[in-house]
Design a protein around this motif. Structure first.
Motif, mmCIF file in Angstrom:
data_model
loop_
_atom_site.group_PDB
_atom_site.id
_atom_site.type_symbol
_atom_site.label_atom_id
_atom_site.label_comp_id
_atom_site.label_asym_id
_atom_site.label_seq_id
_atom_site.Cartn_x
_atom_site.Cartn_y
_atom_site.Cartn_z
ATOM 1 N N PHE A 1 -5.418 -110.910 -7.252
ATOM 2 C CA PHE A 1 -4.534 -111.682 -6.358
ATOM 3 C C PHE A 1 -5.285 -112.352 -5.213
ATOM 4 C CE2 PHE A 1 -1.848 -108.351 -8.219
ATOM 5 C CZ PHE A 1 -0.876 -109.131 -8.819
ATOM 6 N N ARG A 2 -6.598 -112.551 -5.385
ATOM 7 C CA ARG A 2 -7.403 -113.234 -4.363
ATOM 8 C C ARG A 2 -7.730 -114.628 -4.891
ATOM 9 N NH1 ARG A 2 -9.310 -109.268 -0.750
ATOM 10 N NH2 ARG A 2 -10.033 -111.059 0.486
ATOM 11 N N TYR A 3 -6.712 -115.483 -4.886
ATOM 12 C CA TYR A 3 -6.836 -116.809 -5.484
ATOM 13 C C TYR A 3 -7.817 -117.687 -4.709
ATOM 14 C CZ TYR A 3 -2.788 -115.500 -8.262
ATOM 15 O OH TYR A 3 -1.942 -114.859 -9.134
ATOM 16 N N PHE A 4 -7.775 -117.595 -3.397
ATOM 17 C CA PHE A 4 -8.658 -118.429 -2.579
ATOM 18 C C PHE A 4 -10.115 -118.147 -2.904
ATOM 19 C CE2 PHE A 4 -11.144 -119.094 1.326
ATOM 20 C CZ PHE A 4 -10.881 -120.437 1.557
ATOM 21 N N GLU A 5 -10.520 -116.891 -2.862
ATOM 22 C CA GLU A 5 -11.907 -116.535 -3.132
ATOM 23 C C GLU A 5 -12.297 -116.829 -4.578
ATOM 24 O OE1 GLU A 5 -9.657 -114.660 -1.760
ATOM 25 O OE2 GLU A 5 -10.386 -113.894 0.179
ATOM 26 N N THR A 6 -11.404 -116.520 -5.506
ATOM 27 C CA THR A 6 -11.732 -116.695 -6.932
ATOM 28 C C THR A 6 -11.950 -118.153 -7.281
ATOM 29 O OG1 THR A 6 -10.452 -114.722 -7.525
ATOM 30 C CG2 THR A 6 -10.952 -116.286 -9.290
ATOM 31 N N TYR A 7 -11.021 -119.004 -6.871
ATOM 32 C CA TYR A 7 -11.139 -120.407 -7.259
ATOM 33 C C TYR A 7 -12.204 -121.144 -6.447
ATOM 34 C CZ TYR A 7 -7.305 -119.969 -10.506
ATOM 35 O OH TYR A 7 -6.542 -119.606 -11.583
ATOM 36 N N ASN A 8 -12.556 -120.617 -5.290
ATOM 37 C CA ASN A 8 -13.722 -121.161 -4.591
ATOM 38 C C ASN A 8 -14.988 -120.952 -5.411
ATOM 39 O OD1 ASN A 8 -12.599 -122.312 -2.309
ATOM 40 N ND2 ASN A 8 -12.767 -120.457 -1.071
ATOM 41 N N VAL A 9 -15.119 -119.753 -5.967
ATOM 42 C CA VAL A 9 -16.300 -119.458 -6.785
ATOM 43 C C VAL A 9 -16.268 -120.267 -8.078
ATOM 44 C CG1 VAL A 9 -17.596 -117.654 -7.975
ATOM 45 C CG2 VAL A 9 -16.501 -117.146 -5.786
ATOM 46 N N VAL A 10 -15.071 -120.424 -8.682
ATOM 47 C CA VAL A 10 -14.948 -121.251 -9.894
ATOM 48 C C VAL A 10 -15.414 -122.673 -9.616
ATOM 49 C CG1 VAL A 10 -13.306 -122.307 -11.497
ATOM 50 C CG2 VAL A 10 -13.104 -119.885 -10.933
ATOM 51 N N ALA A 11 -14.927 -123.250 -8.513
ATOM 52 C CA ALA A 11 -15.329 -124.611 -8.151
ATOM 53 C C ALA A 11 -16.820 -124.690 -7.882
ATOM 54 C CB ALA A 11 -14.549 -125.073 -6.915
ATOM 55 N N LEU A 12 -17.379 -123.660 -7.231
ATOM 56 C CA LEU A 12 -18.808 -123.656 -6.926
ATOM 57 C C LEU A 12 -19.648 -123.636 -8.199
ATOM 58 C CD1 LEU A 12 -20.872 -123.542 -4.593
ATOM 59 C CD2 LEU A 12 -20.823 -121.045 -4.808
ATOM 60 N N VAL A 13 -19.215 -122.874 -9.199
ATOM 61 C CA VAL A 13 -19.959 -122.808 -10.465
ATOM 62 C C VAL A 13 -19.978 -124.179 -11.147
ATOM 63 C CG1 VAL A 13 -19.955 -121.829 -12.792
ATOM 64 C CG2 VAL A 13 -19.554 -120.349 -10.819
ATOM 65 N N TYR A 14 -18.825 -124.831 -11.207
ATOM 66 C CA TYR A 14 -18.774 -126.163 -11.821
ATOM 67 C C TYR A 14 -19.577 -127.188 -11.017
ATOM 68 C CZ TYR A 14 -15.323 -125.033 -15.408
ATOM 69 O OH TYR A 14 -14.693 -124.523 -16.524
ATOM 70 N N LEU A 15 -19.481 -127.123 -9.695
ATOM 71 C CA LEU A 15 -20.232 -128.064 -8.866
ATOM 72 C C LEU A 15 -21.734 -127.864 -9.022
ATOM 73 C CD1 LEU A 15 -18.116 -128.132 -5.589
ATOM 74 C CD2 LEU A 15 -18.535 -130.035 -7.154
ATOM 75 N N PHE A 16 -22.153 -126.633 -9.134
ATOM 76 C CA PHE A 16 -23.573 -126.362 -9.328
ATOM 77 C C PHE A 16 -24.089 -127.029 -10.598
ATOM 78 C CE2 PHE A 16 -26.976 -123.760 -11.181
ATOM 79 C CZ PHE A 16 -27.916 -123.806 -10.153
ATOM 80 N N MET A 17 -23.288 -126.965 -11.668
ATOM 81 C CA MET A 17 -23.713 -127.565 -12.933
ATOM 82 C C MET A 17 -23.646 -129.086 -12.887
ATOM 83 S SD MET A 17 -22.209 -124.981 -15.886
ATOM 84 C CE MET A 17 -20.497 -124.990 -15.315
ATOM 85 N N THR A 18 -22.552 -129.626 -12.369
ATOM 86 C CA THR A 18 -22.352 -131.077 -12.430
ATOM 87 C C THR A 18 -23.188 -131.833 -11.404
ATOM 88 O OG1 THR A 18 -20.411 -130.859 -10.997
ATOM 89 C CG2 THR A 18 -20.034 -130.857 -13.365
ATOM 90 N N VAL A 19 -23.221 -131.349 -10.157
ATOM 91 C CA VAL A 19 -24.012 -132.039 -9.134
ATOM 92 C C VAL A 19 -25.499 -131.944 -9.448
ATOM 93 C CG1 VAL A 19 -24.631 -132.098 -6.683
ATOM 94 C CG2 VAL A 19 -22.250 -131.738 -7.353
ATOM 95 N N GLY A 20 -25.935 -130.784 -9.938
ATOM 96 C CA GLY A 20 -27.342 -130.649 -10.315
ATOM 97 C C GLY A 20 -27.737 -131.642 -11.398
#
Length: 263
Positions: free
Chosen positions: A227-246
């Protein structure tokens, strides 16, 4: 007064993005909850990378064949190719994913069992056709139409005079393509092809609707459990950004290298 070149601008956006990334990296390293979420999503990242690499490789091969078909001297081949490209490009990726998973896949299993029965092979069940491979096939079909247009534009951009010179030298059609056309076209094809690869990384998140345990699906499962949606989806977004921006930064360097090489 000449306007400054955008390529010469200081990458403030990258500085801001890197600062945000470092902040969340600090939180992951110092907070047990973020570290646990990242550890769970790492398993999904492997699935995301596998789906993207395999799907893109298959889409590139099919896209190249479609591009060659669209340039064929046979009218029937050109029309069939154009039909495929235009129809597939007009279908949303989500719809295509569901269609392949629940319409095309059962049809493929039924056809295989029909042919297998004639050959004396044991039948297979729908559950033997994994949802992971249904997702990969859907991405292959969807992106092959866009990649075909990239290949076609690159191949047609080659100077016709060089092709005529190759004809004068007596090179076969395959030799002209291998030694003259493709080496020059690939310089123009690589940048947009790389953009399609990045787009497929993002669109691979759609496979979560089939229950494939990629980054997005594991993020949904994790958030539903803690039930920690804020923290979880922040990490999800960070993982995708790491792959795409890199990858975007790598593509920019590649484009600059090819542009300087052509110059």
């Amino acid at each position: 007064m000449p306007s400054p070149q955008q390529d010469d601008d200081f990458p403030w956006w990258l500085l801001i993005a890197a600062s945000i990334g470092l902040f969340f990296l600090y939180r992951i390293l110092t907070d047990d909850l973020h570290a646990q979420i990242l550890g769970t999503l790492t398993k999904g990242a492997r699935v995301t990378i596998f789906v993207t690499l395999v799907g893109f490789a298959m889409a590139s091969v099919l896209g190249l064949l479609l591009a060659l078909g669209s340039m064929s001297k046979f009218l029937v081949v050109r029309q069939i190719t154009r039909f495929y490209v235009e129809i597939v490009r007009g279908i949303p990726m989500m719809v295509l994913l569901l269609y392949v998973a629940f319409v095309l896949a059962p049809a493929m299993v039924a056809l295989r069992n029909y042919l297998g029965d004639a050959l004396g092979l044991d039948p297979i069940r729908m559950r033997d056709f994994s949802l992971l491979w249904r997702a990969i096939i859907a991405l292959m079909i969807g992106y092959s139409a866009f990649i075909a247009e990239v290949f076609r534009a690159g191949l047609q951009a080659v100077d016709p005079g060089q092709i005529e010179a190759a004809n004068a030298l007596g090179l076969s059609r395959w030799q002209r393509f291998r030694f003259i056309v493709f080496p020059q076209a690939i310089r123009m094809i690589l940048p947009p092809l790389g953009n399609d690869f990045i787009a497929m990384i993002k669109d691979s998140s759609l496979v979560s609707v089939l229950g494939v345990l990629d980054v997005t699906q594991l993020g949904k499962v994790t958030a539903a459990g803690n039930f920690r949606y804020f923290e979880t989806y922040n990490v999800v977004a960070l993982v995708y950004l790491f792959m795409t921006v890199g990858l975007s930064l790598v593509l920019r360097r590649l484009e600059a290298h090819l542009r300087n090489k052509r110059g």
